[in-house]
Design an enzyme around this catalytic site. Structure first.
Site, PDB file in Angstrom:
ATOM      1  N   ARG A  86      44.759  37.570  66.240  1.00 55.93           N
ATOM      2  CA  ARG A  86      45.716  36.533  66.666  1.00 55.93           C
ATOM      3  C   ARG A  86      45.257  35.866  67.957  1.00 55.93           C
ATOM      4  O   ARG A  86      45.422  34.660  68.140  1.00 55.93           O
ATOM      5  CB  ARG A  86      47.107  37.152  66.821  1.00 55.93           C
ATOM      6  CG  ARG A  86      47.769  37.443  65.456  1.00 55.93           C
ATOM      7  CD  ARG A  86      48.912  38.432  65.607  1.00 55.93           C
ATOM      8  NE  ARG A  86      49.666  38.655  64.376  1.00 55.93           N
ATOM      9  CZ  ARG A  86      49.280  39.455  63.378  1.00 55.93           C
ATOM     10  NH1 ARG A  86      48.117  40.097  63.437  1.00 55.93           N
ATOM     11  NH2 ARG A  86      50.048  39.612  62.309  1.00 55.93           N
ATOM     12  N   GLY A 126      41.688  41.288  55.127  1.00 53.91           N
ATOM     13  CA  GLY A 126      42.855  40.602  54.555  1.00 53.91           C
ATOM     14  C   GLY A 126      43.630  39.879  55.645  1.00 53.91           C
ATOM     15  O   GLY A 126      44.135  38.769  55.433  1.00 53.91           O
ATOM     16  N   ARG A 165      41.814  41.391  46.231  1.00 53.34           N
ATOM     17  CA  ARG A 165      43.187  41.492  46.753  1.00 53.34           C
ATOM     18  C   ARG A 165      44.011  40.243  46.445  1.00 53.34           C
ATOM     19  O   ARG A 165      43.488  39.141  46.399  1.00 53.34           O
ATOM     20  CB  ARG A 165      43.143  41.767  48.264  1.00 53.34           C
ATOM     21  CG  ARG A 165      42.496  43.104  48.562  1.00 53.34           C
ATOM     22  CD  ARG A 165      42.422  43.397  50.032  1.00 53.34           C
ATOM     23  NE  ARG A 165      43.739  43.618  50.619  1.00 53.34           N
ATOM     24  CZ  ARG A 165      43.922  43.862  51.904  1.00 53.34           C
ATOM     25  NH1 ARG A 165      42.895  43.896  52.730  1.00 53.34           N
ATOM     26  NH2 ARG A 165      45.140  44.058  52.366  1.00 53.34           N
ATOM     27  N   SER A 207      55.663  41.972  54.856  1.00 53.50           N
ATOM     28  CA  SER A 207      54.261  41.733  55.216  1.00 53.50           C
ATOM     29  C   SER A 207      54.157  40.832  56.438  1.00 53.50           C
ATOM     30  O   SER A 207      54.550  39.662  56.404  1.00 53.50           O
ATOM     31  CB  SER A 207      53.515  41.090  54.040  1.00 53.50           C
ATOM     32  OG  SER A 207      52.257  40.608  54.492  1.00 53.50           O
ATOM     33  N   ASP A 245      49.562  51.222  57.807  1.00 54.32           N
ATOM     34  CA  ASP A 245      48.124  51.557  57.775  1.00 54.32           C
ATOM     35  C   ASP A 245      47.863  53.041  58.052  1.00 54.32           C
ATOM     36  O   ASP A 245      46.709  53.479  57.995  1.00 54.32           O
ATOM     37  CB  ASP A 245      47.367  50.706  58.802  1.00 54.32           C
ATOM     38  CG  ASP A 245      47.339  49.238  58.400  1.00 54.32           C
ATOM     39  OD1 ASP A 245      47.432  48.950  57.193  1.00 54.32           O
ATOM     40  OD2 ASP A 245      47.237  48.380  59.301  1.00 54.32           O
ATOM     41  N   LYS A 258      46.069  47.346  49.542  1.00 50.33           N
ATOM     42  CA  LYS A 258      45.343  47.283  50.818  1.00 50.33           C
ATOM     43  C   LYS A 258      43.841  47.179  50.525  1.00 50.33           C
ATOM     44  O   LYS A 258      43.457  46.798  49.430  1.00 50.33           O
ATOM     45  CB  LYS A 258      45.685  48.515  51.668  1.00 50.33           C
ATOM     46  CG  LYS A 258      47.142  48.537  52.123  1.00 50.33           C
ATOM     47  CD  LYS A 258      47.418  47.401  53.088  1.00 50.33           C
ATOM     48  CE  LYS A 258      48.873  47.339  53.486  1.00 50.33           C
ATOM     49  NZ  LYS A 258      49.165  46.127  54.264  1.00 50.33           N
ATOM     50  N   ARG A 294      39.931  52.977  56.457  1.00 47.89           N
ATOM     51  CA  ARG A 294      40.908  54.022  56.792  1.00 47.89           C
ATOM     52  C   ARG A 294      40.780  55.234  55.869  1.00 47.89           C
ATOM     53  O   ARG A 294      41.058  56.364  56.291  1.00 47.89           O
ATOM     54  CB  ARG A 294      42.327  53.457  56.783  1.00 47.89           C
ATOM     55  CG  ARG A 294      42.473  52.319  57.797  1.00 47.89           C
ATOM     56  CD  ARG A 294      43.861  52.115  58.307  1.00 47.89           C
ATOM     57  NE  ARG A 294      43.952  50.810  58.955  1.00 47.89           N
ATOM     58  CZ  ARG A 294      43.585  50.549  60.218  1.00 47.89           C
ATOM     59  NH1 ARG A 294      43.124  51.503  60.996  1.00 47.89           N
ATOM     60  NH2 ARG A 294      43.695  49.328  60.697  1.00 47.89           N
TER      61      ARG A 294
HETATM   62  C1  S3P Z   1      48.498  43.307  59.565  1.00 43.05           C
HETATM   63  C2  S3P Z   1      49.529  43.520  58.696  1.00 43.05           C
HETATM   64  C3  S3P Z   1      49.534  44.597  57.689  1.00 43.05           C
HETATM   65  C4  S3P Z   1      48.457  45.637  57.933  1.00 43.05           C
HETATM   66  C5  S3P Z   1      47.158  45.017  58.332  1.00 43.05           C
HETATM   67  C6  S3P Z   1      47.315  44.191  59.599  1.00 43.05           C
HETATM   68  C7  S3P Z   1      48.593  42.191  60.522  1.00 43.05           C
HETATM   69  O1  S3P Z   1      49.335  44.029  56.418  1.00 43.05           O
HETATM   70  O2  S3P Z   1      48.276  46.441  56.789  1.00 43.05           O
HETATM   71  O3  S3P Z   1      46.173  46.015  58.563  1.00 43.05           O
HETATM   72  O4  S3P Z   1      47.812  42.157  61.490  1.00 43.05           O
HETATM   73  O5  S3P Z   1      49.463  41.323  60.340  1.00 43.05           O
HETATM   74  P1  S3P Z   1      50.583  43.428  55.559  1.00 43.05           P
HETATM   75  O6  S3P Z   1      51.163  42.358  56.368  1.00 43.05           O
HETATM   76  O7  S3P Z   1      49.986  42.890  54.301  1.00 43.05           O
HETATM   77  O8  S3P Z   1      51.472  44.594  55.310  1.00 43.05           O
END
Ligand code: S3P
Length: 446
Positions: free
Chosen positions: A30, A98, A126, A171, A323, A350, A399
Site C-alpha cells: 500500500r 494476489g 486464483r 476480503s 494467513d 490463497k 506460508r
Molecule cells: C491481504 C489480504 C488478505 C491476505 C493477504 C493480504 C491484504 O487477502 O490473505 O495475504 O494485504 O489486503 P484477502 O483480502 O483475499 O482475504
C-alpha cells in the site's frame, strides 16, 4: 526462478535470542501504491523487500511513478497524482502476489487505458472475478482466461462513476481494490464490509490526506471515500509483519525451553487473531512496551516454550488471522486435544488450497485431520509428540513452506519441504534469522 530447493530444519536445543522480523507485506504494497498516486515524494522506511513487494515497485514504475532505493533500505516514491498513471508499455507481472495484483487492478481500473496482468502458476490459478465484478460497476471492462483468471487485460475507464458495493466475501483485497478505483472517480465511493477485515488501506489513505469515513452500521462497517482527492506525500514507517512474526513465535512455543523476543510487531486488532488464539491455547506470550509506530499499534513479544491445548477457533475471528491458519494447524498438531477452525473457506483460494496442502502434509507426518469446504480439524498429539519424517508439497506457497519448516524443529524426525524458494516472497531472511535463534537448515533430497 532457479531450480527447486528442498529443505529441512532442526533444532538441537532450545531457541533463544531476538528476532527482528521484516516489514509488513500488506502495508508495504500500500505504501508503494499510495505513494505512486500522491503528488511528490513519499519516503518509506522498513519496507518489506520480499519478491511480492518488489513486483509491486516494478509495476508502479511501469505506470509512470519513479521508485528508488537508498543503500540503507530507505525507499522513495515520486508519485504522479490521483488519476495520473500512464499506460504501461508491457504486461504487469505480479509474480506470486494476489494482493499486489488485486490492488493494482483497482488502482488502474479508473484510468482510461488497458493494462494486462499476469503472474506465476499459483497466481494464474486464483480467482479474479471477485475484483472484476465491483470494478465493472465503475465502468471497467476485462477479458481474461476462464474463471476470470490471469493473464487478463483490464480496460480501464477514463469516465468512471462512483460505486456503492457490499463485500460478498470478507476480503481486504477486494475492499482495497474498490477504494483504490474510487480515488479517480468523482463523488463518494462506499464499501460495506459485513465482517471487519484488515484496515491498512483506510488508515493509510487518511495519512495521505484523503477523506475516508468509517461508520459502524447494522449490516457492518460502512467505508465512505470522497473521490478525486489530491493525495499528499507522506513518510511511512512500515511496522513489522505479525504474519511473519508468527513463525519464530510458534517455533519458540514448540521447542521446549525456548525464550525468544520478537520486537515491534504490529498489534493492529484486524491482524491479531492468531495471538488471541495462542493465548487461549495456553501459550506463554507477553506483550511488552505497547506503543504506536507509523500509525499502527505495536508491541515487543516475549515467547517461551509452552504446553498447549486444542481450542475451537470461531468463524468471526477468521479475517483477523486468515494467513495464520497454516502455522496454527502446526501448533494444533502438538497441542493436547482437538483444534477446530471454522469459517475458513477462503483458505481454499490463497496461494494454494491451504486446507488441502496442510492436511496432506500433516497426515504424511503422522497427524490426523479432517475438513469440510470451510472448516479444518486437527487432532493434537499432545504428549505423544509428532512423528515427522515425510516430504511435503508446498505448491508455490510461502506460508505452507515456512509452516512445515517450523514443524520440523519439533518433530521426532525431520520434515522436508519440496521447495523453499517461495519463502522469499514474504520473508526473504527467514533462514538466517531462524539460524540466529538456533535452527539448523539442511538441503534435502528432491
Ligand atoms: C491481504 C489480504 C488478505 C491476505 C493477504 C493480504 C491484504 O487477502 O490473505 O495475504 O494485504 O489486503 P484477502 O483480502 O483475499 O482475504
Amino acid at each position: 526462478m532457479n531450480d527447486v530447493r528442498p529443505l529441512t530444519a532442526r533444532a538441537e536445543g532450545p531457541l533463544a535470542g531476538t528476532a527482528p522480523i521484516p516489514g509488513d507485506k500488506s502495508v508495504s504494497h500500500r505504501a508503494l501504491i499510495f505513494g505512486a498516486m500522491a503528488v511528490g515524494e513519499t519516503v518509506i522506511t522498513g519496507l518489506l523487500e520480499g519478491e511480492d513487494v518488489l513486483d509491486t515497485a516494478k509495476a508502479m514504475r511501469a505506470l509512470g511513478a519513479e521508485v528508488t532505493r537508498d543503500a540503507d533500505g530507505t525507499w522513495h516514491v515520486f508519485g504522479v497524482g490521483t488519476g495520473g498513471f500512464s499506460e504501461p508499455e508491457t504486461v504487469i507481472d505480479c509474480g506470486n502476489s494476489g494482493t499486489g495484483c488485486r490492488l493494482i487492478m483497482g488502482a488502474v481500473a479508473t484510468h482510461g487505458f488497458a493494462t494486462t496482468f499476469t503472474g506465476d502458476a499459483s497466481l494464474r490459478s486464483r480467482p479474479m472475478g471477485r475484483i472484476l465484478d465491483p470494478l465493472a460497476a465503475f465502468g471497467t471492462r476485462a477479458a481474461g482466461r476462464s474463471g476470470g483468471r490471469l493473464p487478463l487485460t483490464l480496460i480501464g475507464t477514463g469516465d468512471p462513476v462512483p460505486v456503492e458495493y457490499t463485500l460478498p466475501v470478507a476480503s481486504a483485497q477486494v475492499k482495497s481494490a474498490v477504494l483504490l478505483a474510487g480515488l479517480a472517480a468523482p463523488g463518494q465511493t462506499v464499501v460495506v464490509e459485513p465482517e471487519a477485515t484488515r484496515d491498512h488501506t483506510e488508515r493509510m489513505l487518511r495519512g495521505f490526506g484523503a477523506a475516508v469515513e468509517v461508520a459502524e452500521a447494522q449490516d457492518g462497517r460502512v467505508i465512505t471515500l470522497t473521490g478525486q482527492p489530491e493525495l499528499t506525500p507522506c513518510r511511512v514507517a512500515v511496522p513489522r509483519d505479525p504474519s511473519s512474526a508468527a513463525f519464530p513465535v510458534v517455533a519458540a512455543l514448540l521447542v521446549p525451553g525456548s525464550e525468544v523476543t520478537v520486537p515491534g510487531v504490529s498489534r493492529n486488532p484486524t491482524r491479531d487473531g492468531l495471538y488471541t488464539t495462542l493465548v487461549e491455547m495456553g501459550a506463554d506470550i507477553t506483550f511488552e512496551n505497547e506503543r504506536e509506530e507509523g500509525g499502527e499499534p505495536v508491541a515487543d513479544l516475549r515467547v517461551r516454550g509452552s504446553s498447549l491445548r486444542g481450542v475451537e477457533v470461531p468463524p468471526e475471528r477468521a479475517a483477523s488471522m486468515i494467513d495464520e491458519y497454516p502455522i496454527l494447524s502446526v501448533v494444533a498438531s502438538f497441542a493436547e486435544g482437538r483444534t477446530v477452525m471454522r469459517g475458513v473457506g477462503e483458505l481454499r483460494v490463497k496461494e494454494s488450497d491451504r486446507i488441502a496442502a496442510m492436511e496432506a502434509g500433516l497426515n504424511a507426518n503422522g497427524v490426523t485431520t479432517s475438513s469440510t469446504e470451510d472448516s479444518f480439524t486437527v487432532e493434537g498429539r499432545g504428549g505423544d509428540g509428532v512423528e515427522g519424517g515425510a516430504m511435503v508439497a508446498t505448491h508455490l506457497d510461502h506460508r505452507i513452506a515456512m509452516s512445515f519448516l517450523v514443524m520440523s524443529l519439533a518433530t521426532r524426525n525431520p520434515v522436508t519441504i519440496d521447495d523453499a524458494r517461495p519463502v522469499a516472497t514474504s520473508f526473504p531472511n527467514f533462514e538466517p534469522l531462524m539460524t540466529t535463534l538456533g535452527a539448523d537448515f539442511r538441503g534435502g533430497t528432491p
